[in-house]
Design a protein around this motif. Sequence first.
Motif, PDB file in Angstrom:
ATOM      1  N   PHE A 116      14.148   5.443  -2.804  1.00 23.97           N
ATOM      2  CA  PHE A 116      13.150   5.531  -1.512  1.00 23.97           C
ATOM      3  C   PHE A 116      11.438   4.747  -1.951  1.00 23.97           C
ATOM      4  O   PHE A 116      11.099   3.706  -1.540  1.00 23.97           O
ATOM      5  N   LYS A 117      10.846   5.749  -2.902  1.00 27.21           N
ATOM      6  CA  LYS A 117      10.012   5.427  -3.557  1.00 27.21           C
ATOM      7  C   LYS A 117       9.418   4.556  -4.245  1.00 27.21           C
ATOM      8  O   LYS A 117       8.693   3.639  -4.164  1.00 27.21           O
ATOM      9  N   GLY A 118      10.525   3.810  -5.045  1.00 26.58           N
ATOM     10  CA  GLY A 118      10.924   2.665  -6.107  1.00 26.58           C
ATOM     11  C   GLY A 118      10.612   0.967  -4.917  1.00 26.58           C
ATOM     12  O   GLY A 118      11.289   0.161  -5.523  1.00 26.58           O
ATOM     13  N   GLY A 119      11.183   1.723  -3.577  1.00 28.87           N
ATOM     14  CA  GLY A 119      11.244   0.501  -2.627  1.00 28.87           C
ATOM     15  C   GLY A 119      12.531   0.147  -2.821  1.00 28.87           C
ATOM     16  O   GLY A 119      13.208  -1.616  -2.678  1.00 28.87           O
ATOM     17  N   ARG A 120      14.008   0.878  -3.211  1.00 31.61           N
ATOM     18  CA  ARG A 120      15.327   0.078  -3.283  1.00 31.61           C
ATOM     19  C   ARG A 120      15.702   1.059  -2.084  1.00 31.61           C
ATOM     20  O   ARG A 120      16.700   1.619  -2.530  1.00 31.61           O
ATOM     21  N   TYR A 121      16.088   0.035  -0.845  1.00 32.53           N
ATOM     22  CA  TYR A 121      16.144   1.200  -0.004  1.00 32.53           C
ATOM     23  C   TYR A 121      17.857   1.341  -0.221  1.00 32.53           C
ATOM     24  O   TYR A 121      18.411   2.268   0.780  1.00 32.53           O
ATOM     25  N   ASP A 122      17.943   0.593   0.305  1.00 35.88           N
ATOM     26  CA  ASP A 122      19.241   0.805  -0.020  1.00 35.88           C
ATOM     27  C   ASP A 122      20.136   1.429  -1.158  1.00 35.88           C
ATOM     28  O   ASP A 122      21.292   1.913  -0.234  1.00 35.88           O
ATOM     29  N   GLN A 123      19.807   1.138  -2.228  1.00 37.26           N
ATOM     30  CA  GLN A 123      20.415   2.243  -2.970  1.00 37.26           C
ATOM     31  C   GLN A 123      19.784   3.745  -2.379  1.00 37.26           C
ATOM     32  O   GLN A 123      20.758   5.050  -2.931  1.00 37.26           O
ATOM     33  N   ALA A 124      18.721   4.113  -1.897  1.00 42.15           N
ATOM     34  CA  ALA A 124      18.614   5.093  -1.205  1.00 42.15           C
ATOM     35  C   ALA A 124      19.613   6.007   0.049  1.00 42.15           C
ATOM     36  O   ALA A 124      19.457   6.852  -0.111  1.00 42.15           O
ATOM     37  N   ILE A 125      19.963   4.277   0.370  1.00 38.15           N
ATOM     38  CA  ILE A 125      20.546   5.215   1.653  1.00 38.15           C
ATOM     39  C   ILE A 125      21.747   6.054   1.101  1.00 38.15           C
ATOM     40  O   ILE A 125      22.239   6.634   1.820  1.00 38.15           O
ATOM     41  N   ASN A 126      22.517   4.552   0.486  1.00 39.70           N
ATOM     42  CA  ASN A 126      23.268   5.362  -1.029  1.00 39.70           C
ATOM     43  C   ASN A 126      23.515   6.395  -0.720  1.00 39.70           C
ATOM     44  O   ASN A 126      24.957   7.893  -0.545  1.00 39.70           O
ATOM     45  N   CYS A 127      22.579   7.520  -1.254  1.00 40.24           N
ATOM     46  CA  CYS A 127      22.479   8.438  -2.252  1.00 40.24           C
ATOM     47  C   CYS A 127      21.784   9.688  -1.054  1.00 40.24           C
ATOM     48  O   CYS A 127      22.531  10.779  -0.602  1.00 40.24           O
ATOM     49  N   TYR A 128      21.572   8.573   0.204  1.00 36.15           N
ATOM     50  CA  TYR A 128      21.510  10.308   1.006  1.00 36.15           C
ATOM     51  C   TYR A 128      22.717  10.243   2.363  1.00 36.15           C
ATOM     52  O   TYR A 128      22.867  11.514   2.515  1.00 36.15           O
ATOM     53  N   THR A 129      23.544   9.434   2.402  1.00 34.97           N
ATOM     54  CA  THR A 129      24.794   9.553   2.845  1.00 34.97           C
ATOM     55  C   THR A 129      25.648  10.282   2.107  1.00 34.97           C
ATOM     56  O   THR A 129      26.270  11.338   2.281  1.00 34.97           O
ATOM     57  N   ASP A 130      25.415  10.102   0.559  1.00 33.71           N
ATOM     58  CA  ASP A 130      26.305  11.175  -0.396  1.00 33.71           C
ATOM     59  C   ASP A 130      26.070  12.698   0.450  1.00 33.71           C
ATOM     60  O   ASP A 130      27.023  13.256   0.156  1.00 33.71           O
ATOM     61  N   ALA A 131      25.021  13.111   0.411  1.00 31.86           N
ATOM     62  CA  ALA A 131      24.258  14.111   0.355  1.00 31.86           C
ATOM     63  C   ALA A 131      24.936  14.471   1.866  1.00 31.86           C
ATOM     64  O   ALA A 131      24.692  15.291   1.727  1.00 31.86           O
ATOM     65  N   ILE A 132      24.947  13.531   2.880  1.00 32.10           N
ATOM     66  CA  ILE A 132      25.292  14.437   4.149  1.00 32.10           C
ATOM     67  C   ILE A 132      26.903  14.432   4.250  1.00 32.10           C
ATOM     68  O   ILE A 132      27.162  15.297   4.833  1.00 32.10           O
ATOM     69  N   LYS A 133      27.613  13.427   3.418  1.00 35.10           N
ATOM     70  CA  LYS A 133      29.277  13.949   2.737  1.00 35.10           C
ATOM     71  C   LYS A 133      29.114  15.214   2.211  1.00 35.10           C
ATOM     72  O   LYS A 133      30.175  15.775   3.220  1.00 35.10           O
ATOM     73  N   LYS A 156      12.425   1.211   6.497  1.00 34.52           N
ATOM     74  CA  LYS A 156      12.118   0.438   6.066  1.00 34.52           C
ATOM     75  C   LYS A 156      12.596  -0.935   5.667  1.00 34.52           C
ATOM     76  O   LYS A 156      12.368  -2.632   5.903  1.00 34.52           O
ATOM     77  N   LEU A 157      14.295  -1.624   6.251  1.00 32.39           N
ATOM     78  CA  LEU A 157      15.224  -2.147   6.067  1.00 32.39           C
ATOM     79  C   LEU A 157      14.725  -3.129   7.760  1.00 32.39           C
ATOM     80  O   LEU A 157      15.619  -3.758   7.303  1.00 32.39           O
ATOM     81  N   MET A 158      14.211  -1.975   8.549  1.00 30.26           N
ATOM     82  CA  MET A 158      14.010  -2.752  10.111  1.00 30.26           C
ATOM     83  C   MET A 158      15.461  -2.518  11.185  1.00 30.26           C
ATOM     84  O   MET A 158      16.002  -3.672  11.896  1.00 30.26           O
ATOM     85  N   ASN A 159      16.209  -1.998  10.822  1.00 26.96           N
ATOM     86  CA  ASN A 159      17.440  -1.611  10.827  1.00 26.96           C
ATOM     87  C   ASN A 159      17.548  -0.739  12.407  1.00 26.96           C
ATOM     88  O   ASN A 159      17.554   0.629  11.419  1.00 26.96           O
ATOM     89  N   LEU A 160      16.863  -0.870  13.026  1.00 27.36           N
ATOM     90  CA  LEU A 160      16.650  -0.220  14.287  1.00 27.36           C
ATOM     91  C   LEU A 160      16.945   0.702  15.077  1.00 27.36           C
ATOM     92  O   LEU A 160      17.347   1.810  15.383  1.00 27.36           O
ATOM     93  N   LYS A 161      17.972   0.368  14.639  1.00 26.89           N
ATOM     94  CA  LYS A 161      19.821   0.739  15.970  1.00 26.89           C
ATOM     95  C   LYS A 161      19.899   1.478  14.673  1.00 26.89           C
ATOM     96  O   LYS A 161      19.978   2.627  15.577  1.00 26.89           O
TER      97      LYS A 161
END
Length: 607
Positions: A116-133, A156-161
């Motif tokens: 996230f801090k590096g601006g790599r938001y897709d990879q951050a989402i994958n990591c948070y998803t793994d954490a949730i799982k 950050k990706l403007m995916n407001l939904k």
Amino acid sequence: MCKENIQFIRGVTWFTKMAASSESVGSSPSSEGWSKWQIGLAVGVPAVVVGGYLLYKRRKNKKSDKEQSSNGAKKKSSTGEDKSVKDKLESQNDLEKELSPLEKAQADKNKGNKFFKGGRYDQAINCYTDAIKVCPPEEKQDLATFYHNRAAAYEKLMNLKMVVEDCSEALKNNSKYTKCLMRRANAAEQLGDLTQALEDVTALCILEGFQNPKSLMTADRVLKQLGQSKAKETYANRKPTMPSKHFIRTYLKAFTQDPVINEARTLDQSSEQNGETDIPDTDSPYYEALRQMNAEKFEEIIPNCTKEIDNDQSCKCVEARLLRATFYFLGGETEESLADFKLLTEDYVSKKIRVNALIKKGSILIQQGKQTDGLDCFAKAVRLDPDNADIYHHRGHHNIQLDRVDDAIRDLEFAVSKCSTFAASHVQKSFAEHRKSAEMIANSGAKIPLPQTVIDSYKNNVTMFPDNGDARALYAQALTDAGKFDEADREFEKAIKLEPDNATAMVHRGLLQLQWKQDVEEAIKIINQAIDVDNKCEYAYEVLGTLEVQRSNMQKAMDLFQKAIHLSRTESEMAHLYSLLDAAHAQLKVAKNLGITLPGPMGMGMP
């Protein structure tokens, strides 16, 4: 006395209470849960901040069978693989096997934070998803953090939904997660879900004890948008209704050169003196409408005017149209009124009627928010008849509403100079000067008393027009503002005696009891009496509803606001009332969801 004349003297709503600003909400993902919040007298409970560092035991490396050659080169395995690298990977795999599910989830979250801090938001989402799982479902605080961090990445990706969905999941696990409430409120607002946005920002304000200006400003903005949206639909589909007799009577008295109103006055005076009139053809529908106006039988005026207009032989068709347009306007039938006024501003119409039509048309347009067009109507009227006091009086009134107080004072001075016996202009001028002084005091931030010149101006009006109820009521309000409560109460009593159906004056006398004696019960009693006198007084329902909010009687308050909405005459008035209704509803729902009881003083303040 119109409600607009005393708006600025009211208190402030809950969402405009500003206090010392608290820490702003950051946009980066959180590694913590929520902090301790207080509501009123410590409403709400602290939560444990979940986090910390993972401590791992290092495994001892097995004894290596590496041997150094004479030139320092490492021996290779039979497969050619570097044995030290292989051991390192095996050691890491063994370490991961020993981590608990929560430790694995925290490790995934930490990886996500780096992405996230590096601006790599897709990879951050994958990591948070793994954490949730892998996170155990009973670890609610941690799950809330993981969902919220993923929501921040989606934002950050403007995916407001997805922001709304993930924030909702986070709040299921931690209903008092303030950063998450703010993030979902912002996303919901952008998606147009203003009801959700309002509920979230209301919860946020409650948890912050109404102390964060940023949250309060967001609530104010959302309330206004929601109120305007609802008012637009309701106003378009409302059933027109005549206001109270006192309101209509006060409006008609605000004209000195209205040809139709003056003709009705002449007809009335002639009938009183002679028992009959020398005006010809008084049996026509037009003259019947004038008699109904004098008798305050206002509901029958429009049908009689229509009969006169439809009569091809009528010589009072233009006057009947002006009277019909006036009562269309009073009854809230705006489009019908504008259609009549448009015909009355044509060149063939007499100057007096054209000027009167331009004044009333301009008033409608300003109320609709079309300020430029409305003021242009007044400018045309001035060019036609620069000595007409009515033009300056009504433009001055609207300039007060538009916060153009200096322009208002100038207009009202013109009105007084054109007609020195015009009581309404004298009263409005004093009010405009009062408002200017009050705003200067408020902007200075100092506790300066109301200038004596303002009080003297009102007092002079009472001396000049001792039988004018509005003059006394506004004098009483100025005395209240100056802290002279005994005198104010006596003047309110005199004003009500002069005009027993002046419900607005009664409401202000009720509010005086609050400011003077802090007597809520007496205030409510007097305001209920105002409603008994005039059940069409929208302002009485509004103030009574606000007092019920302060007493935490939210359902009763909402019922009162709904009645006020039904009686409101303009879309802007209706939008304001919807804001009060929606604020009360949101507080009631949020308090229930959070399992708390709102203390009265922490709810909305006076309108």
